[in-house]
Design a protein around this motif. Sequence first.
Motif, PDB file in Angstrom:
ATOM      1  N   GLU A 294      10.953  36.805  35.234  1.00  0.00           N
ATOM      2  CA  GLU A 294      11.555  37.624  36.299  1.00  0.00           C
ATOM      3  C   GLU A 294      10.899  37.224  37.620  1.00  0.00           C
ATOM      4  N   ASP A 295      11.683  37.061  38.660  1.00  0.00           N
ATOM      5  CA  ASP A 295      11.161  36.651  39.976  1.00  0.00           C
ATOM      6  C   ASP A 295      10.592  37.870  40.699  1.00  0.00           C
ATOM      7  N   LYS A 296       9.347  38.221  40.374  1.00  0.00           N
ATOM      8  CA  LYS A 296       8.722  39.420  40.932  1.00  0.00           C
ATOM      9  C   LYS A 296       8.227  39.164  42.350  1.00  0.00           C
ATOM     10  N   SER A 297       8.272  40.188  43.154  1.00  0.00           N
ATOM     11  CA  SER A 297       7.779  40.111  44.532  1.00  0.00           C
ATOM     12  C   SER A 297       6.245  40.051  44.542  1.00  0.00           C
ATOM     13  N   LEU A 298       5.720  39.248  45.453  1.00  0.00           N
ATOM     14  CA  LEU A 298       4.273  39.181  45.660  1.00  0.00           C
ATOM     15  C   LEU A 298       3.864  39.892  46.950  1.00  0.00           C
ATOM     16  N   VAL A 299       4.822  40.418  47.677  1.00  0.00           N
ATOM     17  CA  VAL A 299       4.547  41.121  48.921  1.00  0.00           C
ATOM     18  C   VAL A 299       3.781  42.411  48.601  1.00  0.00           C
ATOM     19  N   ASN A 300       2.638  42.591  49.244  1.00  0.00           N
ATOM     20  CA  ASN A 300       1.747  43.732  49.032  1.00  0.00           C
ATOM     21  C   ASN A 300       1.252  43.849  47.590  1.00  0.00           C
ATOM     22  N   ALA A 301       1.305  42.762  46.845  1.00  0.00           N
ATOM     23  CA  ALA A 301       0.799  42.760  45.467  1.00  0.00           C
ATOM     24  C   ALA A 301      -0.667  42.349  45.484  1.00  0.00           C
ATOM     25  N   ASP A 302      -1.355  42.636  44.418  1.00  0.00           N
ATOM     26  CA  ASP A 302      -2.716  42.142  44.210  1.00  0.00           C
ATOM     27  C   ASP A 302      -2.538  40.837  43.433  1.00  0.00           C
ATOM     28  N   PRO A 303      -2.554  39.683  44.122  1.00  0.00           N
ATOM     29  CA  PRO A 303      -2.146  38.445  43.459  1.00  0.00           C
ATOM     30  C   PRO A 303      -3.212  37.872  42.529  1.00  0.00           C
ATOM     31  N   VAL A 304      -2.747  37.257  41.460  1.00  0.00           N
ATOM     32  CA  VAL A 304      -3.599  36.473  40.565  1.00  0.00           C
ATOM     33  C   VAL A 304      -3.155  35.026  40.743  1.00  0.00           C
ATOM     34  N   ILE A 305      -4.104  34.162  41.096  1.00  0.00           N
ATOM     35  CA  ILE A 305      -3.819  32.755  41.342  1.00  0.00           C
ATOM     36  C   ILE A 305      -4.131  31.985  40.067  1.00  0.00           C
ATOM     37  N   TRP A 306      -3.147  31.301  39.530  1.00  0.00           N
ATOM     38  CA  TRP A 306      -3.315  30.469  38.343  1.00  0.00           C
ATOM     39  C   TRP A 306      -3.179  29.022  38.804  1.00  0.00           C
ATOM     40  N   TYR A 307      -4.296  28.316  38.907  1.00  0.00           N
ATOM     41  CA  TYR A 307      -4.262  26.909  39.313  1.00  0.00           C
ATOM     42  C   TYR A 307      -4.509  26.052  38.075  1.00  0.00           C
ATOM     43  N   SER A 308      -3.555  25.224  37.744  1.00  0.00           N
ATOM     44  CA  SER A 308      -3.648  24.398  36.550  1.00  0.00           C
ATOM     45  C   SER A 308      -3.962  22.964  36.961  1.00  0.00           C
ATOM     46  N   PHE A 309      -5.067  22.426  36.463  1.00  0.00           N
ATOM     47  CA  PHE A 309      -5.431  21.051  36.779  1.00  0.00           C
ATOM     48  C   PHE A 309      -5.957  20.368  35.527  1.00  0.00           C
ATOM     49  N   GLY A 310      -5.779  19.093  35.473  1.00  0.00           N
ATOM     50  CA  GLY A 310      -6.253  18.372  34.307  1.00  0.00           C
ATOM     51  C   GLY A 310      -6.062  16.874  34.487  1.00  0.00           C
ATOM     52  N   VAL A 311      -6.367  16.152  33.448  1.00  0.00           N
ATOM     53  CA  VAL A 311      -6.211  14.700  33.469  1.00  0.00           C
ATOM     54  C   VAL A 311      -5.375  14.286  32.263  1.00  0.00           C
ATOM     55  N   THR A 312      -4.715  13.178  32.400  1.00  0.00           N
ATOM     56  CA  THR A 312      -4.097  12.525  31.261  1.00  0.00           C
ATOM     57  C   THR A 312      -5.011  11.361  30.925  1.00  0.00           C
ATOM     58  N   HIS A 313      -5.690  11.476  29.799  1.00  0.00           N
ATOM     59  CA  HIS A 313      -6.693  10.480  29.436  1.00  0.00           C
ATOM     60  C   HIS A 313      -6.020   9.280  28.779  1.00  0.00           C
ATOM     61  N   LEU A 314      -6.059   8.163  29.476  1.00  0.00           N
ATOM     62  CA  LEU A 314      -5.593   6.904  28.921  1.00  0.00           C
ATOM     63  C   LEU A 314      -6.838   6.154  28.474  1.00  0.00           C
ATOM     64  N   PRO A 315      -7.114   6.119  27.162  1.00  0.00           N
ATOM     65  CA  PRO A 315      -8.374   5.559  26.675  1.00  0.00           C
ATOM     66  C   PRO A 315      -8.566   4.095  27.064  1.00  0.00           C
ATOM     67  N   ARG A 316      -9.809   3.755  27.309  1.00  0.00           N
ATOM     68  CA  ARG A 316     -10.212   2.382  27.586  1.00  0.00           C
ATOM     69  C   ARG A 316     -11.376   2.060  26.672  1.00  0.00           C
ATOM     70  N   LEU A 317     -11.691   0.802  26.519  1.00  0.00           N
ATOM     71  CA  LEU A 317     -12.764   0.399  25.610  1.00  0.00           C
ATOM     72  C   LEU A 317     -14.069   1.115  25.928  1.00  0.00           C
ATOM     73  N   GLU A 318     -14.349   1.325  27.204  1.00  0.00           N
ATOM     74  CA  GLU A 318     -15.607   1.949  27.627  1.00  0.00           C
ATOM     75  C   GLU A 318     -15.696   3.426  27.242  1.00  0.00           C
ATOM     76  N   ASP A 319     -14.595   4.025  26.818  1.00  0.00           N
ATOM     77  CA  ASP A 319     -14.587   5.436  26.419  1.00  0.00           C
ATOM     78  C   ASP A 319     -14.960   5.641  24.957  1.00  0.00           C
ATOM     79  N   PHE A 320     -15.108   4.564  24.193  1.00  0.00           N
ATOM     80  CA  PHE A 320     -15.395   4.699  22.765  1.00  0.00           C
ATOM     81  C   PHE A 320     -16.836   4.328  22.469  1.00  0.00           C
ATOM     82  N   PRO A 321     -17.560   5.055  21.685  1.00  0.00           N
ATOM     83  CA  PRO A 321     -17.143   6.220  20.907  1.00  0.00           C
ATOM     84  C   PRO A 321     -17.282   7.537  21.678  1.00  0.00           C
ATOM     85  N   VAL A 322     -17.880   7.489  22.874  1.00  0.00           N
ATOM     86  CA  VAL A 322     -18.046   8.713  23.659  1.00  0.00           C
ATOM     87  C   VAL A 322     -17.473   8.469  25.051  1.00  0.00           C
ATOM     88  N   MET A 323     -16.572   9.340  25.461  1.00  0.00           N
ATOM     89  CA  MET A 323     -16.009   9.219  26.815  1.00  0.00           C
ATOM     90  C   MET A 323     -17.069   9.643  27.817  1.00  0.00           C
TER      91      MET A 323
END
Length: 194
Positions: free
Chosen positions: A115-144
Amino acid sequence: FGPENPHGNAFRVTETPLLSTHAAMRMAAPEKGRAWKIKNPAVINPITGQPVSFKLIPQSNCPMLMQPESLVGKRAFFASKHLFVTPHDDDQLFPAGDHVVQSEDCLGLKEWTREDKSLVNADPVIWYSFGVTHLPRLEDFPVMPVEMVGFMMKPYGFFMWNPTMDIPAEKNAASKEEITAAARALGGGARARL
């Protein structure tokens, strides 16, 4: 280039208010230098006349690359965008939902933003999603060794000036200026702070 920008070096900053949960589902867009301000309209900076804010500045990261209709893509809806904002709800704790492993779909942000809820005068919760896509390389084995990912939160308009300007201009008694032997041989030009 044009009459308003004859040298082609001017640019304009555009601020887009995110007034609803759907409008606040955003991608970082590094090619635009996108960042987000989390404003407190109850506190106004006396110099700028603008609300005090924190500026969320994305760093290098990649959105989810799985297909949205795959099982992982359905469960990880929270990773389909970099930013989500929802009105505060004590029962909303985990962006993937409470039982992601047993689910066939995302039971968190996907449900909370259906549902497209209003954020006007709301107590907002910010959900920031970040990450990596790990493309393995020889140097990552056996421990990245390491993969860097993150973000910055900077105060924006909290202060009347740079807060480091309040540091007293006194000399540190433990510091002394010393001309090194090599500098003495050159006539005293190079100095070191110890």
